[in-house]
Design a protein around this motif. Sequence first.
Motif, PDB file in Angstrom:
ATOM      1  N   MET A  39     -10.862  -0.905   4.117  1.00  0.00           N
ATOM      2  CA  MET A  39     -10.939   0.160   3.107  1.00  0.00           C
ATOM      3  C   MET A  39     -12.315   0.197   2.425  1.00  0.00           C
ATOM      4  SD  MET A  39      -8.041   1.735   3.193  1.00  0.00           S
ATOM      5  CE  MET A  39      -7.966   2.645   1.664  1.00  0.00           C
ATOM      6  N   ALA A  40     -13.340  -0.224   3.132  1.00  0.00           N
ATOM      7  CA  ALA A  40     -14.690  -0.192   2.570  1.00  0.00           C
ATOM      8  C   ALA A  40     -15.067   1.248   2.227  1.00  0.00           C
ATOM      9  CB  ALA A  40     -15.686  -0.777   3.559  1.00  0.00           C
ATOM     10  N   GLY A  41     -15.662   1.438   1.057  1.00  0.00           N
ATOM     11  CA  GLY A  41     -16.064   2.769   0.619  1.00  0.00           C
ATOM     12  C   GLY A  41     -15.020   3.496  -0.194  1.00  0.00           C
ATOM     13  N   ALA A  42     -13.796   2.941  -0.290  1.00  0.00           N
ATOM     14  CA  ALA A  42     -12.748   3.580  -1.083  1.00  0.00           C
ATOM     15  C   ALA A  42     -13.040   3.400  -2.570  1.00  0.00           C
ATOM     16  CB  ALA A  42     -11.383   2.998  -0.734  1.00  0.00           C
ATOM     17  N   ALA A  43     -12.421   4.226  -3.381  1.00  0.00           N
ATOM     18  CA  ALA A  43     -12.623   4.184  -4.837  1.00  0.00           C
ATOM     19  C   ALA A  43     -11.316   3.856  -5.541  1.00  0.00           C
ATOM     20  CB  ALA A  43     -13.156   5.528  -5.334  1.00  0.00           C
ATOM     21  N   MET A  44     -11.447   3.292  -6.729  1.00  0.00           N
ATOM     22  CA  MET A  44     -10.259   3.035  -7.551  1.00  0.00           C
ATOM     23  C   MET A  44      -9.544   4.347  -7.859  1.00  0.00           C
ATOM     24  SD  MET A  44      -9.261  -0.011  -8.485  1.00  0.00           S
ATOM     25  CE  MET A  44      -8.519   0.160 -10.087  1.00  0.00           C
ATOM     26  N   TYR A  45      -8.228   4.287  -7.840  1.00  0.00           N
ATOM     27  CA  TYR A  45      -7.345   5.423  -8.121  1.00  0.00           C
ATOM     28  C   TYR A  45      -7.526   6.570  -7.125  1.00  0.00           C
ATOM     29  CZ  TYR A  45      -6.582   2.943 -12.480  1.00  0.00           C
ATOM     30  OH  TYR A  45      -6.281   1.985 -13.416  1.00  0.00           O
ATOM     31  N   GLU A  46      -8.040   6.255  -5.945  1.00  0.00           N
ATOM     32  CA  GLU A  46      -8.130   7.274  -4.897  1.00  0.00           C
ATOM     33  C   GLU A  46      -6.758   7.476  -4.272  1.00  0.00           C
ATOM     34  OE1 GLU A  46     -10.423   8.167  -0.650  1.00  0.00           O
ATOM     35  OE2 GLU A  46     -11.133   6.562  -1.971  1.00  0.00           O
ATOM     36  N   LEU A  47      -6.450   8.719  -3.972  1.00  0.00           N
ATOM     37  CA  LEU A  47      -5.170   9.061  -3.357  1.00  0.00           C
ATOM     38  C   LEU A  47      -5.245   8.808  -1.857  1.00  0.00           C
ATOM     39  CD1 LEU A  47      -2.481  10.339  -4.418  1.00  0.00           C
ATOM     40  CD2 LEU A  47      -3.309  12.508  -3.524  1.00  0.00           C
ATOM     41  N   VAL A  48      -4.205   8.164  -1.306  1.00  0.00           N
ATOM     42  CA  VAL A  48      -4.168   7.856   0.122  1.00  0.00           C
ATOM     43  C   VAL A  48      -2.812   8.251   0.683  1.00  0.00           C
ATOM     44  CG1 VAL A  48      -5.851   5.970  -0.024  1.00  0.00           C
ATOM     45  CG2 VAL A  48      -3.427   5.479  -0.327  1.00  0.00           C
ATOM     46  N   ARG A  49      -2.761   8.336   2.015  1.00  0.00           N
ATOM     47  CA  ARG A  49      -1.506   8.560   2.737  1.00  0.00           C
ATOM     48  C   ARG A  49      -1.252   7.348   3.618  1.00  0.00           C
ATOM     49  NH1 ARG A  49       1.810  12.714   0.918  1.00  0.00           N
ATOM     50  NH2 ARG A  49       0.497  14.389   0.113  1.00  0.00           N
ATOM     51  N   VAL A  50      -0.043   6.770   3.495  1.00  0.00           N
ATOM     52  CA  VAL A  50       0.249   5.480   4.109  1.00  0.00           C
ATOM     53  C   VAL A  50       1.282   5.643   5.222  1.00  0.00           C
ATOM     54  CG1 VAL A  50       1.034   3.114   3.699  1.00  0.00           C
ATOM     55  CG2 VAL A  50      -0.223   4.348   1.913  1.00  0.00           C
ATOM     56  N   GLY A  51       0.967   5.072   6.423  1.00  0.00           N
ATOM     57  CA  GLY A  51       1.930   4.990   7.503  1.00  0.00           C
ATOM     58  C   GLY A  51       2.175   6.298   8.220  1.00  0.00           C
ATOM     59  N   THR A  52       3.100   6.229   9.187  1.00  0.00           N
ATOM     60  CA  THR A  52       3.415   7.408   9.996  1.00  0.00           C
ATOM     61  C   THR A  52       4.109   8.497   9.183  1.00  0.00           C
ATOM     62  OG1 THR A  52       5.488   6.331  10.669  1.00  0.00           O
ATOM     63  CG2 THR A  52       3.569   6.069  12.131  1.00  0.00           C
ATOM     64  N   ASP A  53       4.798   8.092   8.116  1.00  0.00           N
ATOM     65  CA  ASP A  53       5.446   9.082   7.240  1.00  0.00           C
ATOM     66  C   ASP A  53       4.482   9.695   6.231  1.00  0.00           C
ATOM     67  OD1 ASP A  53       7.997   8.902   8.346  1.00  0.00           O
ATOM     68  OD2 ASP A  53       8.511   7.166   7.124  1.00  0.00           O
ATOM     69  N   ARG A  54       3.239   9.204   6.203  1.00  0.00           N
ATOM     70  CA  ARG A  54       2.206   9.690   5.289  1.00  0.00           C
ATOM     71  C   ARG A  54       2.713   9.660   3.836  1.00  0.00           C
ATOM     72  NH1 ARG A  54      -0.144  14.272   5.281  1.00  0.00           N
ATOM     73  NH2 ARG A  54      -2.303  13.544   5.331  1.00  0.00           N
TER      74      ARG A  54
END
Length: 595
Positions: A1-16
Amino acid sequence: MAGAAMYELVRVGTDRLMGEIIRLERDLATIQTYEETSGLRVGDVVERTGEPLSVELGPGMLGGIFDGVQRPLRDIARVTGDVYIPKGIAVPALDRASSWEFVRSPETMLREGDLATGGDIFGVVPENTLLDHKCMLPPGAKGRVTYLAPEGTYGVDDTVIELEYNGKKTSYTLSHKWPVRTPRPVAKKLSADTPLLTGQRVLDTLFPSVLGGTCAIPGAFGCGKTVISQALSKFSNSDGIVYVGCGERGNEMAEVLMDFPQLTMTMPDGREESIMKRTTLIANTSNMPVAAREASIYTGITLAEYYRDMGYNYSMMGDSTSRWAEALREISGRLAEMPADSGYPAYLAARLASFYERAGKVSCLGSPTRTGSVTVVGAVSPPGGDFSDPVTSATLGIVQVFWGLDKKLAQRKHFPSVNWLISYSKYDDALLPFYDGFDSSFVGVRATAKQVLQQEDDLNEIVQLVGKDALAETDKVVLETARLIKEDYLQQNSFTSYDKYCPFYKSVGMLKNIIDFHTRATDLIEKTSSHAGDGRVTFDMIKRRMGGVIYKLASQKFIEVSDGEESVRRSLQEVSDEVERAFRDLESANFESMR
C-alpha cells in the motif's frame, strides 16, 4: 500500500467492500471496513480510490434515509429487494433517474463572463414546497464563467456551469463531493444571538440554547433522550433537521420513519407541510456495522454544514454520541492502542471537541452575503445514568447547554424529565438582547422561578424532618409556587393537542402569571406579618380565598395554541387580571377586618 494516504477510501476483496485506511506503517495499511468481512482471504486485492470518505451533496437528500456512509437505504431495498444491505453494494447517494428544475439565481444574477468563486450561488432547485436547494460552487472553485446552463430540467450529473482559470476549464454539476472528516470552510464565525425554540417550556425558558449552539442530553435508559431529540426535530424553529440514529435500537428509527411523514407544520401562509420535507435521516442502528457507526456522525454534520452554507439554520440530532464513542473504543481496541478511562481511547475528548466545534453561526462563503448555522444536539447514554462516565464528562467540558435527565422524574412520568437543579445554559447573556426586545420583564421572572425551585429543594429537607406546619408562611408560598411550576409548567403531555408544543409567547405568559402570584402572595404576607389577629394574612387564608385563581394558574397549559396567538395572549391576560383582582379583594377584605 505504498503511496496510500490516511483515511483514503478503498475497496476490499472480490466483493469490493467499502473500507477506510486508519493506520499506515511503511507499506502496511490497517483498513476498517464498513461491511461484514467474512469470506475475505489472504491475497485478496485491495483497490485504492485516491479520495477520502466523502458524501455526495446535491438535490434529493431531503426526505431521504441513508446509512452511516450515505448509502440510500430506500434505493438499495428497491434495487435488491432485500431487507438487509448486500455486501459490496454500490448505489449512488443521489438518484440519477430524477430530474430537477434548475432556475438561475435571482440573488447573484451570474452571467457568462463574470468572475465567480467557491460558495457563489448560481442557481436554485425548488427541491420541495418547504426548502429551495441553492446550487453553490464548491469551496475552492474560482474563475470566469464561460458557460451557465439555461433554465430547464437537469439531472445531478449534467453540467450546469463552467469556469475558466489560467486557461483551464472546469465543469460543475448540480452535485459535488466533500470529505466528511473535513469541516466545510466559512468566511467568518459569528456570535449566536437567536434562540433555538423547541416548544418545550423547560428548555425554552429555563435552559435555552441558540441557533448554532451545542447541547448535550445525558440520561439513563428510559429517561426520554430520544423523545426530546424527536420533539426538537418536530417542533424546533430550525429550517431543517439531520437526524442521526447512531447505534440506537432499530425500532426507534422505524418509529421516526412511521411518524415523521404524518406530522405537519403550519407555514406562514397557513398551509400544512410534512416535516419530513425538511428532514434527512442517517440510520446506523445497533445491528449495523460498528465502523460505519463511527462515520455516521461525520456524515450527518457534513450534510448539515452543506445546508448551512445555503444560508439556512440547520440542526443535527445525534442519538447517541455514547454509541459513537463505543464504536471508537472498539476500533481503538482492535488497533491495540493504549486505553484510557473505561477502555476509551486517550483521544476521546479531542475527537468529541473536533466534532462539536463544527457547530456555530457563520457568515457563508461566496455571494450573496448570507448567514447560516448548525446546531448540534447530542444525546448521551451513560451506563446507569452515571454522569461521571468518560463520554459524559468529556462532553460537558465542551458543550454550552446541559439538559440533564433524571431517572426519578421519568419514573414519575414527568416529561420532559429534565432535572432543573443540575441543568444549565451558558447562552443567557448572548440572548439578553432578544429577551429585552421580546419582554423586558422575562429575565427577572425566570431568575425568580429558578430561585423558587432551588428554595423548594432546600425546604423539602426541613419538611421531612419537622413537617410542613413548622415552616414560615412565606416558605409555604414557595412550596405552592414550586408545585405549580413543576407539575403544571415544566411537565408537558406530548399526546395532547394543547401541550405537545408550546410557543415561546405562551411559555413566557404562563410563567409570568405564576411568578406574579408568588410575588403578590409573598409581599402581602410580609406586609401584614406585624399585624395582630385577623389583620395578619396567612398562606392558608390565601389558599382558601384563592382556590379558583390557583386552579386557573394550573389550567393555563390547556389553552389551545391552534386558536391563534391573539386568542392565547387574551386568555393569559384574563388569568393575569384575575390574579390581580383576587389580591386586591383580599387586601380590601383584610383592611376592613382590621378596621
